[in-house]
Design an enzyme around this catalytic site. Structure first.
Site, PDB file in Angstrom:
ATOM      1  N   CYS A  15     -20.474  26.485  -5.261  1.00 19.85           N
ATOM      2  CA  CYS A  15     -20.655  27.760  -7.169  1.00 19.85           C
ATOM      3  C   CYS A  15     -21.251  28.756  -6.738  1.00 19.85           C
ATOM      4  O   CYS A  15     -21.463  29.607  -7.156  1.00 19.85           O
ATOM      5  CB  CYS A  15     -20.367  26.313  -7.537  1.00 19.85           C
ATOM      6  SG  CYS A  15     -20.050  24.821  -8.508  1.00 19.85           S
ATOM      7  N   ASP A  50     -22.274  26.838 -23.438  1.00 23.50           N
ATOM      8  CA  ASP A  50     -22.217  24.688 -22.999  1.00 23.50           C
ATOM      9  C   ASP A  50     -21.360  25.082 -22.169  1.00 23.50           C
ATOM     10  O   ASP A  50     -20.581  26.069 -21.812  1.00 23.50           O
ATOM     11  CB  ASP A  50     -21.759  24.574 -24.223  1.00 23.50           C
ATOM     12  CG  ASP A  50     -23.140  23.641 -24.886  1.00 23.50           C
ATOM     13  OD1 ASP A  50     -22.762  22.678 -23.855  1.00 23.50           O
ATOM     14  OD2 ASP A  50     -22.670  22.757 -25.704  1.00 23.50           O
ATOM     15  N   ASP A  68     -12.692  23.867 -13.475  1.00 22.73           N
ATOM     16  CA  ASP A  68     -13.573  24.373 -12.415  1.00 22.73           C
ATOM     17  C   ASP A  68     -13.290  23.863 -11.296  1.00 22.73           C
ATOM     18  O   ASP A  68     -12.481  23.150 -10.636  1.00 22.73           O
ATOM     19  CB  ASP A  68     -14.711  23.102 -12.693  1.00 22.73           C
ATOM     20  CG  ASP A  68     -16.346  24.279 -12.904  1.00 22.73           C
ATOM     21  OD1 ASP A  68     -16.499  24.356 -12.054  1.00 22.73           O
ATOM     22  OD2 ASP A  68     -16.563  23.146 -13.389  1.00 22.73           O
ATOM     23  N   SER A 141       0.021  25.984  -7.155  1.00 23.10           N
ATOM     24  CA  SER A 141      -0.785  26.348  -6.577  1.00 23.10           C
ATOM     25  C   SER A 141      -0.572  28.033  -5.760  1.00 23.10           C
ATOM     26  O   SER A 141       0.282  28.544  -6.531  1.00 23.10           O
ATOM     27  CB  SER A 141      -0.137  25.632  -5.117  1.00 23.10           C
ATOM     28  OG  SER A 141       0.438  25.434  -4.887  1.00 23.10           O
TER      29      SER A 141
HETATM   30 CO    CO Z   1     -18.839  24.132 -14.941  1.00 23.12          CO
END
Ligand code: CO
Ligand code: CO
Ligand code: CO
Length: 345
Positions: A15, A50, A68, A141
């Site tokens: 991340c 949020d 994500d 993909s």
């Molecule tokens: Co997230």
């Protein structure tokens, strides 16, 4: 034969390679008023930073959606797949929702890594999705020199728990220890003690699902998951959205083992550095030492939930959380009246 080091294909650490909060505010902020970003059915959009978007389906059901994906943060493909799935589900749980379906996102270097390795990644993702009761209904993909993996997840929620309702006098509860960014950076540098790496994998694979029932049963005011912006970055989003001040008890914040040796050896990602730089003007002196600040700003992957709960319900919440979860939930601070900012005691 030496095993493939997946993290060697990753330019950033998980991340931490994401765009920073300031960068995102600059790019996405101006679009907030664009018609494509608003609707009478929109309950939670991009305005309050949020965890997930919420869409009104009918009078008592809402759709909650999030996405994500990230580059390899551990070398074991099965573990990476499990972590990516747990991380993608997390934003649904942070809103108090239940996931129902997921779409898989895959970027893979056709000529650089074996498809059998990708199969292991997908097997890890499938394992966690099955465990969470989520059905994988498709995906997409592409061929990419840098592997990436993750999910877009759709869930359902009754009344969403947002990051915008923290109240003065609340206690702040954190459900997982910090340090996954520092540890995965050390893993990428080939310099992480194996026991620490194994502990971090266990923390990242653990679903935040275990926190949803306790939150709903006890009744909480606000929640967010601690991911790429670190504890301080996600807390900043909460206090800005809630228009309150937070006071963090930095000594109470749990970490995965002793992170100071890893920090001293330079294992602190560029993303975490940007996190700290971006939140620093928001912090009120006296500040804790620099190592502590680094830990508090460390970009987490599949981190725990940061929950704001009434003072007189905090004890019940912590007890309920620790009943169902392998990691220790603890009170790490409180909410006070004041200009949106973060102070320390
Ligand atoms: Co997230
Ligand atoms: Co989130
Ligand atoms: Co497609």
């Amino acid at each position: 034969m030496e095993a493939t080091r997946l993290t060697a294909f990753s330019h950033g650490a998980g991340c931490a390679c994401k765009l920073g909060p300031d960068e995102l505010a600059e790019i996405v902020g101006p679009l907030a008023d664009h018609p494509a970003y608003s609707s009478p059915n929109l309950v939670v959009g991009i305005g309050t930073a949020d965890d997930a978007g919420v869409w009104q389906l009918d009078s008592n059901q809402r759709l909650v959606q999030t996405v994500d994906f990230f580059t390899p943060i551990v070398d074991d493909p099965f573990d990476w797949g499990r972590i990516a799935a747990a991380n993608a589900l997390s934003d649904i749980y942070a809103m108090g929702g239940s996931p129902i379906t997921a779409l898989q996102i895959v970027a893979w270097p056709r000529n650089g890594l074996a498809f059998s390795t990708l199969a292991e990644v997908l097997r890890g993702g499938a394992e966690v999705m099955k465990f969470s009761g989520t059905t994988i209904i498709g995906g997409h993909s592409i061929d990419d020199p840098e592997p990436k993996y993750g999910f877009a997840v759709t869930g359902l929620v009754g009344i969403p728990i947002t990051n915008a309702e923290a109240r003065i006098g609340d206690r702040l509860v954190l459900t997982k220890p910090l340090g996954t960014g520092i540890i995965t950076t050390a893993i990428k540098h080939g310099d992480c003690p194996p026991d620490l790496a194994a502990r971090a994998v266990r923390v990242m694979v653990e679903l935040n699902a275990g926190a949803v029932q306790p939150m709903l049963a006890v009744g909480v005011n606000a929640a967010t998951d601690v991911t790429g912006f670190g504890l301080l970055g996600h807390l900043r989003e909460m206090v800005l959205a809630s228009k309150v001040e937070a006071i963090i008890d930095s000594e109470a914040v749990p970490t995965i083992g002793n992170l100071r040796d890893l920090l001293d050896a330079g294992h602190f990602s560029g993303g975490s550095r940007r996190n700290l730089a971006s939140v620093r003007p928001f912090l009120r002196a006296p500040l804790p030492d620099e190592s502590t600040l680094n830990i508090l700003a460390d970009a987490q992957t599949s981190g725990g939930l940061l929950i704001s709960v009434d003072d007189d319900r905090a004890e019940a919440l912590v007890a309920a959380l620790n009943n169902g979860s392998a990691e220790t939930a603890v009170v790490v601070g409180e909410i006070a009246a004041g200009e949106p900012s973060i102070a320390f005691n």
